[in-house]
Design an enzyme around this catalytic site. Structure first.
Site, PDB file in Angstrom:
ATOM      1  N   SER A 166      28.256 102.513  -2.597  1.00 43.94           N
ATOM      2  CA  SER A 166      28.011 101.952  -3.807  1.00 43.94           C
ATOM      3  C   SER A 166      26.935 100.806  -4.113  1.00 43.94           C
ATOM      4  O   SER A 166      27.061  99.892  -3.244  1.00 43.94           O
ATOM      5  CB  SER A 166      29.272 101.414  -4.562  1.00 43.94           C
ATOM      6  OG  SER A 166      30.172 102.466  -4.800  1.00 43.94           O
ATOM      7  N   GLU A 249      40.913  95.920  -0.968  1.00 43.61           N
ATOM      8  CA  GLU A 249      40.401  96.928  -1.781  1.00 43.61           C
ATOM      9  C   GLU A 249      41.469  97.471  -2.688  1.00 43.61           C
ATOM     10  O   GLU A 249      41.316  97.540  -3.726  1.00 43.61           O
ATOM     11  CB  GLU A 249      39.513  98.105  -1.105  1.00 43.61           C
ATOM     12  CG  GLU A 249      38.846  98.855  -2.275  1.00 43.61           C
ATOM     13  CD  GLU A 249      37.712  99.565  -1.778  1.00 43.61           C
ATOM     14  OE1 GLU A 249      37.518  99.743  -0.322  1.00 43.61           O
ATOM     15  OE2 GLU A 249      36.870 100.511  -2.477  1.00 43.61           O
ATOM     16  N   GLU A 366      46.068 111.308  -2.745  1.00 44.74           N
ATOM     17  CA  GLU A 366      46.686 112.161  -1.720  1.00 44.74           C
ATOM     18  C   GLU A 366      46.947 111.239  -0.470  1.00 44.74           C
ATOM     19  O   GLU A 366      47.941 111.475  -0.012  1.00 44.74           O
ATOM     20  CB  GLU A 366      46.088 113.531  -1.555  1.00 44.74           C
ATOM     21  CG  GLU A 366      45.931 114.423  -2.675  1.00 44.74           C
ATOM     22  CD  GLU A 366      44.865 114.125  -3.644  1.00 44.74           C
ATOM     23  OE1 GLU A 366      44.081 113.089  -3.398  1.00 44.74           O
ATOM     24  OE2 GLU A 366      44.530 114.840  -4.819  1.00 44.74           O
TER      25      GLU A 366
HETATM   26  C1  LIG Z   1      33.370 105.558  -7.591  1.00 43.41           C
HETATM   27  C2  LIG Z   1      33.223 105.530  -5.914  1.00 43.41           C
HETATM   28  C3  LIG Z   1      32.744 104.298  -5.357  1.00 43.41           C
HETATM   29  C4  LIG Z   1      32.846 104.518  -3.750  1.00 43.41           C
HETATM   30  N1  LIG Z   1      32.015 103.496  -2.941  1.00 43.41           N
HETATM   31  C5  LIG Z   1      31.912 103.983  -1.550  1.00 43.41           C
HETATM   32  C6  LIG Z   1      31.384 102.679  -1.146  1.00 43.41           C
HETATM   33  O1  LIG Z   1      30.813 101.875  -1.605  1.00 43.41           O
HETATM   34  N2  LIG Z   1      31.463 102.888   0.288  1.00 43.41           N
HETATM   35  C7  LIG Z   1      31.988 103.988   1.134  1.00 43.41           C
HETATM   36  O2  LIG Z   1      32.022 104.007   2.109  1.00 43.41           O
HETATM   37  N3  LIG Z   1      32.494 104.722   0.356  1.00 43.41           N
HETATM   38  C8  LIG Z   1      32.605 104.637  -1.041  1.00 43.41           C
HETATM   39  N4  LIG Z   1      33.212 106.012  -1.863  1.00 43.41           N
HETATM   40  C9  LIG Z   1      33.766 106.996  -1.071  1.00 43.41           C
HETATM   41  C10 LIG Z   1      35.219 107.177  -1.016  1.00 43.41           C
HETATM   42  O3  LIG Z   1      35.717 106.364  -0.314  1.00 43.41           O
HETATM   43  C11 LIG Z   1      35.588 108.730  -0.539  1.00 43.41           C
HETATM   44  O4  LIG Z   1      35.169 109.391  -1.640  1.00 43.41           O
HETATM   45  C12 LIG Z   1      37.207 108.817  -0.458  1.00 43.41           C
HETATM   46  O5  LIG Z   1      37.710 108.320   0.956  1.00 43.41           O
HETATM   47  C13 LIG Z   1      37.366 110.224  -0.278  1.00 43.41           C
HETATM   48  O6  LIG Z   1      36.553 110.986   0.677  1.00 43.41           O
HETATM   49  P1  LIG Z   1      35.462 112.219   0.430  1.00 43.41           P
HETATM   50  O7  LIG Z   1      34.628 111.946  -0.793  1.00 43.41           O
HETATM   51  O8  LIG Z   1      34.998 112.468   1.772  1.00 43.41           O
HETATM   52  O9  LIG Z   1      36.746 113.227   0.361  1.00 43.41           O
HETATM   53  P2  LIG Z   1      37.816 114.218   1.259  1.00 43.41           P
HETATM   54  O10 LIG Z   1      37.959 113.372   2.322  1.00 43.41           O
HETATM   55  O11 LIG Z   1      36.615 115.593   1.643  1.00 43.41           O
HETATM   56  O12 LIG Z   1      38.690 114.669   0.156  1.00 43.41           O
HETATM   57  C14 LIG Z   1      38.973 115.762  -0.694  1.00 43.41           C
HETATM   58  C15 LIG Z   1      40.038 116.009  -1.493  1.00 43.41           C
HETATM   59  O13 LIG Z   1      40.949 116.399  -0.270  1.00 43.41           O
HETATM   60  C16 LIG Z   1      42.023 115.585  -0.292  1.00 43.41           C
HETATM   61  N5  LIG Z   1      42.571 115.468   1.410  1.00 43.41           N
HETATM   62  C17 LIG Z   1      41.692 115.124   2.299  1.00 43.41           C
HETATM   63  N6  LIG Z   1      42.344 114.921   3.422  1.00 43.41           N
HETATM   64  C18 LIG Z   1      43.683 115.198   3.139  1.00 43.41           C
HETATM   65  C19 LIG Z   1      44.813 114.913   3.670  1.00 43.41           C
HETATM   66  N7  LIG Z   1      44.926 114.691   4.916  1.00 43.41           N
HETATM   67  N8  LIG Z   1      46.019 115.428   3.122  1.00 43.41           N
HETATM   68  C20 LIG Z   1      46.107 115.719   1.769  1.00 43.41           C
HETATM   69  N9  LIG Z   1      44.905 115.766   1.166  1.00 43.41           N
HETATM   70  C21 LIG Z   1      43.665 115.455   1.626  1.00 43.41           C
HETATM   71  C22 LIG Z   1      41.438 114.207  -0.842  1.00 43.41           C
HETATM   72  O14 LIG Z   1      42.999 113.331  -1.218  1.00 43.41           O
HETATM   73  C23 LIG Z   1      40.754 114.706  -1.989  1.00 43.41           C
HETATM   74  O15 LIG Z   1      41.378 114.991  -3.062  1.00 43.41           O
HETATM   75  C24 LIG Z   1      33.126 105.633  -3.281  1.00 43.41           C
HETATM   76  C25 LIG Z   1      33.947 106.868  -3.982  1.00 43.41           C
HETATM   77  C26 LIG Z   1      34.040 106.752  -5.414  1.00 43.41           C
HETATM   78  C27 LIG Z   1      34.518 107.678  -6.190  1.00 43.41           C
END
Ligand SMILES: Cc1cc2nc3c(=O)[nH]c(=O)nc-3n(C[C@H](O)[C@H](O)[C@H](O)COP(=O)(O)OP(=O)(O)OC[C@H]3O[C@@H](n4cnc5c(N)ncnc54)[C@H](O)[C@@H]3O)c2cc1C
Length: 383
Positions: A166, A249, A366
């Site tokens: 972000s 956070e 989740e």
């Molecule tokens: C507005 C916003 C700001 C952000 N800012 C930052 C930032 O500044 N720096 C940074 O590093 N990141 C940032 N992020 C990223 C954020 O930390 C990740 O999007 C988040 O951790 C989810 O990871 P992913 O997007 O890879 O989704 P995934 O990990 O691929 O997950 C996709 C879906 O699968 C589900 N899932 C995954 N694994 C499991 C499990 N073991 N059991 C059950 N369900 C599961 C998740 O809950 C989700 O619904 C930001 C995200 C948003 C939306």
């Protein structure tokens, strides 16, 4: 601008009283800095100015150690400052989120001289920092991150990719998690470093999110050199730094969010006179429950206690309350809120869209439920 007058307040009630007077004395300036409808660049400029104002006058130095540019005392004192700011109708600067998320980890894990140098820059608005955790394929499963750091003389040489960072495009520094162990070292092979964003080798590409803001960035790191003196905590000890940051956070940031949601509920009650009482009541219940839960977390953080996994509750309730509030706003403000060009309508649309992200950032809902089930309720895991 008036400065904090008299003795530095040492109790919550002293902060409420003295800060209330200060807010009144500085109303004209504050209204200008918090005017609605500014674009992103203007918002950042105004918020840096607001932050400087609050730093110079002492208020956001409360609860930080004196050797790091603070005024000492408990962290709860500055939590009250945010609450009073919101209660007076001003949105908390979003850099406050960064401060409460990254600041405590810097205070705890950075070498003392580095912490003393960096923290006042963050608190005073002189610098903005971003958080480089997530990677493609390493969001929820953060321990599988691959961005690699190799030792070379006095430096780390870093190569890899980060995503969803972000506001990286306006950041001066990035708190980065890198892999210093072998590919299978999991959470034991991660190190936290502080990287300057103007270091050669950083290719930054903004990504537009659904509210239209280019909040996110992809970062491509091509042999970026970061002095090893910028390591936070132990080499291979980055997971502890990451957990401190995520606890902040999910915990302290939820406090700021609930103060702001209370303010937005008041706005909604004013602007939607036909809001059904049951809807208003449920919104109030959710936000007030979050306040009570979050108050417990803030008090524990303020006493320096290890809060373990409990902020996962705060984070879950925060996203539930936020989604409910802004879905109710869009439903009950009338159809014009979807299209009108005025600042209030644009604000509601933006808050609704951003509320959808509240169950993703800082760890998806989740994952929070998994943490609550496994680490707090001690339910048996899946086989
Ligand atoms: C507005 C916003 C700001 C952000 N800012 C930052 C930032 O500044 N720096 C940074 O590093 N990141 C940032 N992020 C990223 C954020 O930390 C990740 O999007 C988040 O951790 C989810 O990871 P992913 O997007 O890879 O989704 P995934 O990990 O691929 O997950 C996709 C879906 O699968 C589900 N899932 C995954 N694994 C499991 C499990 N073991 N059991 C059950 N369900 C599961 C998740 O809950 C989700 O619904 C930001 C995200 C948003 C939306």
């Amino acid at each position: 601008m008036t400065l904090m007058t008299g003795a530095v307040p040492g109790t919550v009630s002293q902060v409420r009283e003295q800060f209330g007077v200060w807010l009144h004395e500085n109303e004209e300036l504050l209204r200008r800095l918090c005017a609605p409808g500014m674009d992103v660049a203007a918002t950042f400029t105004a918020q840096r100015e607001l932050q400087k104002l609050l730093f110079d006058s002492g208020w956001i130095r409360l609860g930080w150690p004196e050797e790091l540019g603070g005024l000492g005392g408990e962290m709860i004192l500055r939590a009250v400052v945010v609450e009073e700011l919101c209660s007076a109708g001003y949105p908390p600067p979003f850099s406050f989120g960064t401060q409460e998320v990254l600041g405590p980890a810097i205070a705890r894990y950075a070498p003392p001289q580095l912490a003393a140098d960096l923290l006042p820059r963050l608190l005073s608005g002189q610098e903005y920092w971003c958080q480089g955790f997530s990677e493609p394929g390493a969001g929820s499963d953060l321990a599988s991150l691959r961005c690699k750091a190799t030792e070379d003389g006095a430096d780390w040489v870093i190569a890899g990719e980060k995503v969803w960072t972000s506001w990286a495009q306006v950041a001066d520094r990035c708190l980065l998690l890198v892999r210093t162990g072998d590919a299978n070292s999991g959470s034991r092979g991660i190190t936290a470093v502080m990287m300057d964003m103007d270091t050669p080798g950083i290719d930054l590409r903004p990504l537009v999110s659904m509210n239209g803001d280019a909040e996110f960035c992809s970062l491509y790191l091509d042999d970026v050199r970061v002095p090893r003196s910028r390591t936070l905590g132990d080499v291979g000890g980055g997971w502890a730094v990451a957990m401190t940051i995520l606890a902040s956070e999910r915990g302290a940031a939820a406090w700021q969010r609930q103060t702001w949601m209370r303010c937005r509920l008041q706005d909604l009650l004013r602007q939607a006179p036909h809001l059904p009482p049951a809807v208003a009541g449920e919104a109030y219940e959710l936000i007030h429950s979050l306040r009570l839960l979050s108050r417990r977390t803030v008090r524990a953080l303020s006493r320096g206690e290890d809060i373990g996994a409990t902020p996962s509750f705060d984070k879950l309730l925060m996203s539930t309350a936020e989604k409910f509030l802004f879905a109710a706003a869009l439903e009950h403000l009338g159809p014009t809120v979807l299209f009108d060009g005025d600042a209030a309508s644009a604000g509601w649309r933006n808050d609704y869209l951003y509320s959808r992200a509240s169950s993703i950032y800082g760890g998806a809902a989740e994952i929070q439920r998994d943490i609550v089930a496994g680490r707090i309720l001690r339910l048996p895991g899946r086989r």
